[in-house]
Motif scaffolding. Sequence first.
Motif, PDB file in Angstrom:
ATOM      1  N   GLU A 117       0.829  -1.199   0.000  1.00  0.00           N
ATOM      2  CA  GLU A 117       0.000   0.000   0.000  1.00  0.00           C
ATOM      3  C   GLU A 117       0.866   1.254   0.000  1.00  0.00           C
ATOM      4  OE1 GLU A 117      -3.827   1.632   2.462  1.00  0.00           O
ATOM      5  OE2 GLU A 117      -2.061   1.127   3.637  1.00  0.00           O
ATOM      6  N   VAL A 118       1.891   1.279   0.838  1.00  0.00           N
ATOM      7  CA  VAL A 118       2.763   2.454   0.921  1.00  0.00           C
ATOM      8  C   VAL A 118       3.488   2.672  -0.399  1.00  0.00           C
ATOM      9  CG1 VAL A 118       4.848   3.354   2.025  1.00  0.00           C
ATOM     10  CG2 VAL A 118       3.011   2.416   3.426  1.00  0.00           C
ATOM     11  N   LYS A 119       3.953   1.598  -1.026  1.00  0.00           N
ATOM     12  CA  LYS A 119       4.631   1.754  -2.320  1.00  0.00           C
ATOM     13  C   LYS A 119       3.667   2.281  -3.381  1.00  0.00           C
ATOM     14  CE  LYS A 119       6.393  -2.436  -2.293  1.00  0.00           C
ATOM     15  NZ  LYS A 119       7.167  -3.637  -2.740  1.00  0.00           N
ATOM     16  N   HIS A 150       9.555   9.895  -0.319  1.00  0.00           N
ATOM     17  CA  HIS A 150      10.694   8.993  -0.371  1.00  0.00           C
ATOM     18  C   HIS A 150      10.397   7.722   0.404  1.00  0.00           C
ATOM     19  CE1 HIS A 150      12.967  12.431  -1.920  1.00  0.00           C
ATOM     20  NE2 HIS A 150      12.510  13.145  -0.896  1.00  0.00           N
ATOM     21  N   LEU A 151      10.808   6.595  -0.146  1.00  0.00           N
ATOM     22  CA  LEU A 151      10.703   5.330   0.562  1.00  0.00           C
ATOM     23  C   LEU A 151      11.996   5.072   1.316  1.00  0.00           C
ATOM     24  CD1 LEU A 151       8.895   3.060  -2.054  1.00  0.00           C
ATOM     25  CD2 LEU A 151       7.914   4.287  -0.112  1.00  0.00           C
ATOM     26  N   LEU A 152      11.853   4.682   2.578  1.00  0.00           N
ATOM     27  CA  LEU A 152      12.996   4.527   3.466  1.00  0.00           C
ATOM     28  C   LEU A 152      13.062   3.116   4.036  1.00  0.00           C
ATOM     29  CD1 LEU A 152      12.607   7.803   5.587  1.00  0.00           C
ATOM     30  CD2 LEU A 152      13.810   7.533   3.411  1.00  0.00           C
ATOM     31  N   SER A 153      14.260   2.715   4.386  1.00  0.00           N
ATOM     32  CA  SER A 153      14.440   1.480   5.140  1.00  0.00           C
ATOM     33  C   SER A 153      14.080   1.750   6.598  1.00  0.00           C
ATOM     34  CB  SER A 153      15.886   1.016   5.041  1.00  0.00           C
ATOM     35  OG  SER A 153      16.740   1.919   5.747  1.00  0.00           O
ATOM     36  N   PRO A 154      13.880   0.695   7.401  1.00  0.00           N
ATOM     37  CA  PRO A 154      13.622   0.915   8.832  1.00  0.00           C
ATOM     38  C   PRO A 154      14.716   1.734   9.509  1.00  0.00           C
ATOM     39  CG  PRO A 154      13.093  -1.342   8.235  1.00  0.00           C
ATOM     40  CD  PRO A 154      13.736  -0.734   7.034  1.00  0.00           C
ATOM     41  N   LYS A 155      15.958   1.475   9.148  1.00  0.00           N
ATOM     42  CA  LYS A 155      17.078   2.213   9.763  1.00  0.00           C
ATOM     43  C   LYS A 155      17.021   3.691   9.384  1.00  0.00           C
ATOM     44  CE  LYS A 155      22.109   2.004  10.316  1.00  0.00           C
ATOM     45  NZ  LYS A 155      22.422   3.384   9.909  1.00  0.00           N
ATOM     46  N   GLU A 156      16.729   3.974   8.104  1.00  0.00           N
ATOM     47  CA  GLU A 156      16.629   5.373   7.675  1.00  0.00           C
ATOM     48  C   GLU A 156      15.468   6.079   8.367  1.00  0.00           C
ATOM     49  OE1 GLU A 156      18.325   5.136   3.086  1.00  0.00           O
ATOM     50  OE2 GLU A 156      16.293   4.414   3.551  1.00  0.00           O
ATOM     51  N   ALA A 157      14.360   5.367   8.548  1.00  0.00           N
ATOM     52  CA  ALA A 157      13.228   5.956   9.251  1.00  0.00           C
ATOM     53  C   ALA A 157      13.588   6.255  10.699  1.00  0.00           C
ATOM     54  CB  ALA A 157      12.027   5.021   9.187  1.00  0.00           C
ATOM     55  N   GLN A 158      14.306   5.356  11.327  1.00  0.00           N
ATOM     56  CA  GLN A 158      14.687   5.548  12.730  1.00  0.00           C
ATOM     57  C   GLN A 158      15.652   6.714  12.891  1.00  0.00           C
ATOM     58  OE1 GLN A 158      16.889   2.353  14.708  1.00  0.00           O
ATOM     59  NE2 GLN A 158      15.486   2.529  16.462  1.00  0.00           N
ATOM     60  N   PHE A 202       8.423   8.938   3.544  1.00  0.00           N
ATOM     61  CA  PHE A 202       8.671  10.256   4.125  1.00  0.00           C
ATOM     62  C   PHE A 202       8.264  11.325   3.125  1.00  0.00           C
ATOM     63  CE2 PHE A 202      11.654  13.864   5.028  1.00  0.00           C
ATOM     64  CZ  PHE A 202      11.087  14.230   6.237  1.00  0.00           C
ATOM     65  N   LEU A 203       7.369  12.213   3.579  1.00  0.00           N
ATOM     66  CA  LEU A 203       6.949  13.361   2.773  1.00  0.00           C
ATOM     67  C   LEU A 203       7.537  14.619   3.402  1.00  0.00           C
ATOM     68  CD1 LEU A 203       4.344  11.204   2.718  1.00  0.00           C
ATOM     69  CD2 LEU A 203       3.490  12.987   1.191  1.00  0.00           C
ATOM     70  N   PRO A 204       8.579  15.187   2.820  1.00  0.00           N
ATOM     71  CA  PRO A 204       9.274  16.305   3.465  1.00  0.00           C
ATOM     72  C   PRO A 204       8.467  17.580   3.587  1.00  0.00           C
ATOM     73  CG  PRO A 204      10.177  15.864   1.276  1.00  0.00           C
ATOM     74  CD  PRO A 204       9.238  14.750   1.587  1.00  0.00           C
ATOM     75  N   THR A 205       7.414  17.764   2.794  1.00  0.00           N
ATOM     76  CA  THR A 205       6.654  19.009   2.868  1.00  0.00           C
ATOM     77  C   THR A 205       5.440  18.919   3.782  1.00  0.00           C
ATOM     78  OG1 THR A 205       5.421  18.440   0.863  1.00  0.00           O
ATOM     79  CG2 THR A 205       7.402  19.790   0.593  1.00  0.00           C
ATOM     80  N   ASP A 206       5.202  17.770   4.420  1.00  0.00           N
ATOM     81  CA  ASP A 206       4.174  17.693   5.456  1.00  0.00           C
ATOM     82  C   ASP A 206       4.651  18.446   6.699  1.00  0.00           C
ATOM     83  OD1 ASP A 206       2.550  16.223   3.864  1.00  0.00           O
ATOM     84  OD2 ASP A 206       2.662  14.368   5.023  1.00  0.00           O
ATOM     85  N   GLY A 207       3.734  18.655   7.641  1.00  0.00           N
ATOM     86  CA  GLY A 207       4.150  19.375   8.834  1.00  0.00           C
ATOM     87  C   GLY A 207       3.087  19.383   9.901  1.00  0.00           C
ATOM     88  N   GLN A 208       3.139  20.419  10.748  1.00  0.00           N
ATOM     89  CA  GLN A 208       2.190  20.559  11.837  1.00  0.00           C
ATOM     90  C   GLN A 208       1.999  22.024  12.151  1.00  0.00           C
ATOM     91  OE1 GLN A 208       4.941  18.342  14.568  1.00  0.00           O
ATOM     92  NE2 GLN A 208       4.465  19.996  16.013  1.00  0.00           N
ATOM     93  N   ALA A 209       0.887  22.327  12.820  1.00  0.00           N
ATOM     94  CA  ALA A 209       0.564  23.714  13.157  1.00  0.00           C
ATOM     95  C   ALA A 209      -0.157  23.742  14.496  1.00  0.00           C
ATOM     96  CB  ALA A 209      -0.288  24.352  12.077  1.00  0.00           C
ATOM     97  N   ASN A 210      -0.187  24.920  15.104  1.00  0.00           N
ATOM     98  CA  ASN A 210      -0.979  25.122  16.315  1.00  0.00           C
ATOM     99  C   ASN A 210      -2.376  25.570  15.881  1.00  0.00           C
ATOM    100  OD1 ASN A 210      -2.272  26.798  18.473  1.00  0.00           O
ATOM    101  ND2 ASN A 210      -0.485  26.087  19.615  1.00  0.00           N
TER     102      ASN A 210
END
Length: 813
Positions: A104-106, A120-128, A144-152
């Motif tokens: 599903e992720v792929k 980007h698809l990462l290995s478990p080590k890269e994710a950690q 990993f989606l580098p342009t995601d984020g969070q807000a108050n």
Amino acid sequence: MADFPTQAQIVIVGGGIIGCSTAYHLARLGFKDTVLLEKHKLTSGSTFHAAGLVGQLRSNANITQLLGESVKLYRTLEEETGLATGWKMNGGLRLACTEERWTEVKRQATTARSFGLEMHLLSPKEAQELWPLMDVSDVIGAAFLPTDGQANPSDITGSLAKGARMNGARILEDTTVTGFRIENGRVVAVETDRGPIACEIVVNCAGQWAREVGAMAGVNVPLVSVEHQYMVTERIEGVTSTLPTLRDPDRLTYYKEEVGGLVMGGYEPNPIGWARDGIPAGFNFQLLPSNFDHFEPLMELALGRVPALQTAGVKELINGPESFTPDGNFILGQAPELTGFYVGAGFNAFGIASGGGAGKALAEWIAGGRPPYDLSPVDILRFGKNASDVEWVRARTLEAYGKHYTIAWPHEEHDSGRPLRRSPLYDRLAAKRAVFGEKLGWERPNWFAGEDEEPRDRYTFGRPNWTGAVAREHAAAREAVALFDQSSFAKFLLTGRDAEDAISWLSAADMRRPVGSVLYAPMLNPRGGVECDLTVARLSPTDYYLIAGTGAATRDFDWIRRNLPKGLDASLVDVTSAYAVLALMGPNARRLLERVTRDDVSDAAFPFAAWRRLNLAGAPVTALRMTFVGELGYELHVPVEFGAALYDALTAAGADLGLTDAGYRAIETLRLEKGYWATGAEVGPDHSPFEAGIGWALKLDGPEPFLGREAAEAQAAAPLKKRLAGFTVDDPDVVLLGRETIYRNGERVGWLSSGGFGHTLGKPIGYGYVRREGVDEAFVLSGDYELDVATVRVPARVHLGALYDPEMARILA
């Protein structure tokens, strides 16, 4: 009261992030006479307790674009207004802990690539390395989606509110809406506890109160409240301000950093609905009692992922109700019940992620009178009559909530609130081991299980358990005759002295055809996109019978009704429930008809693209000779009380002709081989007829005006920006589902809008737009193509036109 407005152009109800974003964008567009009403204080509903994660990827390109607009806005809003927003673009991680989840992720990574979103698809080590606090012993991979984020949430809403005021909008707190004044089908005033406000447009952004606010105006907003909990910890060593957001769907949980600690929440499979009998009065800036017992299973799952939680201090367990919808998508657009009454609500705990983009889209929708791009997945018009019952809405919504983090299987069906709408053939088909799907509450046979097959869907990303059954039904339509129950079709009657003039304005096709004609009748919007994809039969000089897809029932009726020319004697009536539809498709279809009628159904007497009144086994039938599967075919429209008897007669008469009951999944495989487009996939408001290859249907040779003509003429004279094409893959084990990236000579040029398998061809088939300025047939056919399927590129062949020609009984691929 001196500063209380007695009139405004636009009144927005609700001071959460959606209302404030809509006010901000309307004011930026120049609608300065906009007033926002909040019954208490800004954010006091559900915005103040939102978790604040901002993700972007969805299964639809336009909704992904909308969420991307939120990110664009949040990156600059603080600089514009001077108020902090808490926005951090620290990226987002998504884990996969099973092989199916990893598939599903792929596929999601492929979708992101199709839509131009970095992932980007990462290995478990890269994710950690990005999220050092987690245990990755069970992780197979991550995205990993580098342009995601969070807000108050409160800060960003306050900043939007200030931006709205800076651009001229007014915001009135402590003002309760008590009702609406309605004249001639539109809202003309909002009643409040401080007095009325005359207005032209109302925007219902009342969050989980939106259903109650809508009901005051006779508008149905299909959402309910559901309890949603998350935990906030004290500071945890190793939690940094740059920590990405984390979603761990196999453990049903999500995480974000907050003041050196963590926010951890999730979506339990047994959600708890709230406020079944209405939201209590005075429920402002309030939370529900923490339900530790209900949260405990999520906590146990989280401890396995983040061991540091075992010793972390817990600040609080927040239990805040949120509004959720039956399909997990939010609700935007003009309500079908009224003119000038818009809705922006039901954000399924994604209000912060959606707020900036949804407010922008809704403001542009109001300004232009139509959505800025195709937003049908979130349009309020996607709902049917079944969604008017709050108990049905609640049952389906709780199921959708419980599936929030389960794998989104291809072709997955819901179970709740079923069966509801049933054709007269339902019991007969069920007895024949039909496996039903559901759309707009209608039970529709998807496939029929053989005696040695389990009559149940088993979901997979590979070849599903119904493949063999669908192949049999497919072969019957190609080689003998298949019978489809398509009673769920939307069916309208346009009637009146001026019906011909009315439909000639509405449709881009030549509708001034003789009685007895059946026409393909696309209707365009002013931008030249295909707004309605209809089949029309001219029944009499004053009557036209319009047929649309099941899912388009509310939307198409609304479009046609709103765009009927003023002053003409023409009215639209929904007759969907009056007629059953039995579709006979296949080379033996005429022979079967001849056995149950004395009427002449020869090719000379009953040619293609015609309809005839037939008496079939005692039933009065309106028969349309047409096909969506690429074979000789008839649609038999019969009053519902005759439906079962007609089915029995056809079944008895067709036994030795190879008559086979068939379902919607066979229709899909058959239409893919024939190269027929699907509404909402290949054809829609963002696609011109010329891009879709259906420019032949337009009446541009003559002078007659029609809605969208000016845009269509400009499109016809200009180079195309995209062109619909078909693709086949030689490897039969490849599974095409749609959204696979199209590569031409190594360059990304689009994505598949739909995909499946052609059982006559024995190959996977997909359709999608090749996108490039100035694209033409030569460009499309000259390239070498690959499709990205779950991050693996597979060679593909490109086609323009049908892959199978039943007249020549041969494969053209």
